[in-house]
Design a protein around this motif. Structure first.
Motif, PDB file in Angstrom:
ATOM      1  N   VAL A 154       0.884  -1.151   0.096  1.00  0.00           N
ATOM      2  CA  VAL A 154      -0.280   0.000   0.019  1.00  0.00           C
ATOM      3  C   VAL A 154       0.802   1.222   0.003  1.00  0.00           C
ATOM      4  CG1 VAL A 154      -1.693   1.396   1.466  1.00  0.00           C
ATOM      5  CG2 VAL A 154      -1.964  -1.039   1.197  1.00  0.00           C
ATOM      6  N   GLY A 155       1.785   1.243   0.898  1.00  0.00           N
ATOM      7  CA  GLY A 155       2.877   2.555   0.719  1.00  0.00           C
ATOM      8  C   GLY A 155       3.386   2.624  -0.417  1.00  0.00           C
ATOM      9  N   GLY A 156       4.108   1.607  -0.947  1.00  0.00           N
ATOM     10  CA  GLY A 156       4.592   1.831  -2.358  1.00  0.00           C
ATOM     11  C   GLY A 156       3.774   2.369  -3.487  1.00  0.00           C
ATOM     12  N   TRP A 157       2.588   1.816  -3.506  1.00  0.00           N
ATOM     13  CA  TRP A 157       1.847   1.974  -4.538  1.00  0.00           C
ATOM     14  C   TRP A 157       1.225   3.294  -4.366  1.00  0.00           C
ATOM     15  CZ3 TRP A 157       2.622   0.605  -9.302  1.00  0.00           C
ATOM     16  CH2 TRP A 157       3.280  -0.430  -9.606  1.00  0.00           C
ATOM     17  N   LEU A 158       0.810   3.514  -3.196  1.00  0.00           N
ATOM     18  CA  LEU A 158       0.060   5.240  -2.882  1.00  0.00           C
ATOM     19  C   LEU A 158       1.340   6.231  -3.165  1.00  0.00           C
ATOM     20  CD1 LEU A 158      -2.122   6.651  -1.672  1.00  0.00           C
ATOM     21  CD2 LEU A 158      -1.234   6.148   0.430  1.00  0.00           C
ATOM     22  N   ALA A 159       2.421   5.992  -2.715  1.00  0.00           N
ATOM     23  CA  ALA A 159       3.471   7.011  -3.109  1.00  0.00           C
ATOM     24  C   ALA A 159       3.642   6.948  -4.425  1.00  0.00           C
ATOM     25  CB  ALA A 159       4.775   6.681  -2.375  1.00  0.00           C
ATOM     26  N   HIS A 160       3.780   6.136  -5.339  1.00  0.00           N
ATOM     27  CA  HIS A 160       3.675   6.021  -6.870  1.00  0.00           C
ATOM     28  C   HIS A 160       2.817   6.895  -7.308  1.00  0.00           C
ATOM     29  CE1 HIS A 160       4.919   4.706 -10.610  1.00  0.00           C
ATOM     30  NE2 HIS A 160       3.783   4.253 -10.852  1.00  0.00           N
ATOM     31  N   GLY A 161       1.505   6.462  -6.857  1.00  0.00           N
ATOM     32  CA  GLY A 161       0.262   7.242  -7.347  1.00  0.00           C
ATOM     33  C   GLY A 161       0.251   8.557  -7.270  1.00  0.00           C
TER      34      GLY A 161
END
Length: 405
Positions: A154-161
């Motif tokens: 969640v953290g990785g993809w939220l930051a990416h988004g």
């Protein structure tokens, strides 16, 4: 037993919430610190300060938790997490960020840190029969690994988004810090539901002269000292390759995007959780000490191979292979510590060994940052960590292979 079962459910729930929060920020924590303007060496210094703060908090808990109340100390830890998240969200001042990292029980590795583990282990050990302890710890670690994996994803993809949507790096990473603060609030609410059964039971009397005790230990002083020394060595080695530093290494060395890093650590933590559960069955066959050693050495050989991989995908494959066996020693180690001490020493033994691991891990991120600031030594942390961990395994086996479990 019904009340005890509810407490076990609550303790599993708090571990899931906590490890989700740790995983959420672990992938971007070093990147967040860099976005505030800190250089490479300073990032390593802040990570070291974070672990040093864990030492102080955990040591204090070891001394006062059973007297002040386990539930009260768990609530205090949740409050510190919430305050740290709010400080990360509201300031970029290096001193305040460092202070928040020190007192806020932040986990650079995504794994367990701070006072929670020692208190929860002692509570769980008295809520179940001894014969079920290793298996329960296996499920307890599986729950934590799954939560860390989900948090990292969640953290990785939220930051990416957020970055893709045009947010600045600092603002994107701070959004995850808001999630960390909310997790602290959620922990407080669940800890409030714990019953008195998690506290030290007044019926568990001991005839040991209080003058012979030291920090809650009596007959097990020597064995706890030996275990603490070895666990400190293992943690010192592990501090060179905490999850935040590995993420940063992959980002700099191979140009890995933060979303891909989140997916990688999601998979790695899922595999690690599965390995912890599998370890309980292996331990039933070959014993706790052999389980710790026989599964730990191959994982550390794989760790040394990571920087030798020629591209990102092979490096990720090796990291995932390592993750599939890397946590098999954890439930065995936790259960062994509870097995070799008296019941009235369990809180102290768990706390002291946890503090020892924190002491061991405190300085190595700083050293890793110094190494990584030098292009010639950029990959040195992997070799140092793997070599020291193998030395730990050999010494542990020689010292404890004949001691009862």
């Amino acid at each position: 037993m019904k009340r005890a079962s509810r407490d076990i459910i609550f303790l599993f729930s708090t571990r899931i919430i906590r490890l989700f929060a740790y995983g959420l920020i672990s992938v971007v924590f070093a990147l967040y610190l860099s976005a505030t303007g800190l250089n490479t060496a300073a990032v390593g210094a802040v990570l070291t300060a974070t672990l040093a703060g864990d030492i102080l908090v955990s040591l204090w808990v070891t001394l006062v938790a059973d007297r002040v109340g386990r539930k009260n100390m768990l609530l205090l830890g949740a409050i510190l997490m919430m305050v740290a998240g709010l400080m990360f969200l509201s300031t970029t001042d290096p001193l305040l960020v460092t202070l928040a990292a020190i007192v806020g029980i932040v986990s650079p590795s995504g794994g367990e840190i701070g006072p929670f583990l020692s208190i929860e282990q002692a509570a769980l050990s008295q809520l179940i029969p001894d014969s079920h302890r290793t298996r329960l710890f296996g499920w307890y670690n599986l729950a934590g690994s799954f939560a860390t994996a989900l948090g990292a994803l969640v953290g990785g993809w939220l930051a990416h988004g957020l970055l893709a949507a045009g947010w600045s790096k600092l603002d994107a990473y701070r959004m995850l810090m808001a999630g960390y603060a909310l997790s602290g609030l959620a922990l407080m609410l669940v800890f409030f539901l714990l019953s008195r059964q998690v506290e030290v039971q007044s019926t568990a009397q001991t005839t040991v002269d209080a003058s012979t005790k030291y920090m809650g230990l009596h007959r097990s002083k020597k064995v706890v000292l030996k275990l603490s020394t070895l666990f400190a060595l293992d943690a010192f080695a592990g501090g060179f390759v905490v999850q935040s530093m590995i993420a940063w290494w992959l980002h700099v060395h191979f140009g890995a995007e933060v979303g891909l890093l989140g997916a990688l650590f999601f998979g790695a933590n899922l595999l690690a959780g599965g390995s912890a559960l599998l370890a309980t069955r292996i331990a039933e066959r070959i014993g706790l000490v052999r389980t710790m050693v026989y599964t730990h050495i191959p994982s550390n050989i794989l760790l040394c191979l990571v920087p030798l991989m020629p591209n990102l995908w092979l490096a990720m494959v090796v990291l995932l292979l390592r993750a599939s066996i890397s946590q098999m020693d954890v439930p065995a180690r936790q259960s062994y510590t509870m097995a070799v001490v008296a019941p009235d020493e369990r809180s102290a033994a768990s706390g002291i060994t946890t503090v020892a691991r924190s002491v061991g891990a405190a300085i190595s991120p700083l050293l890793a940052g110094i190494f990584m600031a030098n292009p010639l030594l950029f990959s040195a942390p992997f070799f140092i960590a793997g070599g020291l961990k193998i030395a730990y395994d050999v010494i542990l086996y020689r010292m404890f292979k004949d001691i009862r479990e």
